[in-house]
Design a protein around this motif. Sequence first.
Motif: not given
Length: 373
Positions: A214-220, A234-247
């Motif tokens: 598991g990795r934490w992500l956030a909006n990019v 696309v009918k409903n949604s498009v998302t993109f997230q990225a994250g840093l490994e260290l919490p």
Amino acid sequence: MKSVLVLGGYGNFGKRIVEDLANLSNITIYIAGRNIDKAKTLQDQLASTAKAELKRMALDITHKSFPHKLKALSPDLVIHTGGPFQGQDFTVPKACLNAGSHYVDLSDDRRFVCDITQFNKRAQEKELLLVSGASSVPGLSSAVINYYKSQFLQINAIDVAIAPGNKAERGEATVRGILSYTGRPFKVFNDSRWVNAYGWMNPKKLYFGSKLKGRWLANVDVPDLELFPKVYNVKNSVTFQAGLELPLLHWSMIAMAYMTKIGLVKNWAPLTKGIVKLSNAFKTFGTDKGGMNVAISGLTKEHKEITINWTLFAPNGVGPYIPTLSTLIIVKKLLTDKLSTRGAKPCIGLYELEDFLPYAQRYNLHIKEQQLG
């Protein structure tokens, strides 16, 4: 002999592109940038093994002389790696049009990539190809979706996530680009309408599989968010997230985003050097393992709801090579006259996922496909 100019050719991504192209015969590669000493260092490192002819060149894209110098050189192809692209104007692609050079960049900036189409008519008239976003996004992400889209009657949602390892090399330009929109609003397609999301907020944890867990992500903010709803209907949604490994680092970024959102800090980008230096103090922690996940949900032709998960695992610190691969694929197609498309466009539909697979094998990238439903 064809010639390729690599702007930022000694940088985090540029050096990897030069290293790969140096294995080609019958081309000249110009390692270009503002620091001629760094260009010479890379040239010297590759000189003993390179099959290509390597040259170095001092070139500053922000100087008024740049278009004239490019015109005088008139390379067959220009690769622009000199980010951050956030807030950058179109000096380089316009200069390429004037010089008669094909153009490919690694931009992940939404406006830069999406607005490259303003040069489409001129590029077609000059029989040139101008490509923006030949990187992980939207280059690789769209290649994955194009591979699976025939299985869907209707795509309801696309969710893309990237999670680099903490020990992976990170360029200052990339960090500056992220900081420029941290805590700031941008439009996303959600619940069949356009709404605001905020950079590096809405944290969630995603399981990338047993190798990465598991990795934490956030909006990019990336071009995919604007391009994919229309391109793939696309009918409903498009998302993109990225994250840093260290919490600790990840949640610090979320705190920084919140401070910007409520008005305490206007823009973190001017503090890039200090933030990069601070983050590098933690490089002994975490791993050099990264991953990418593309999830496509929708209705099949048999009217069955399914989700296809395409997951890429990058071991041993090879993650920073991945953003360069779309560019390398396209550049090699252009150099061998295997890409006839002309015009100015984002990097969508210019190569197939099968073109990526030899690189996946070279760098020992593990790819897993899973269908749910």
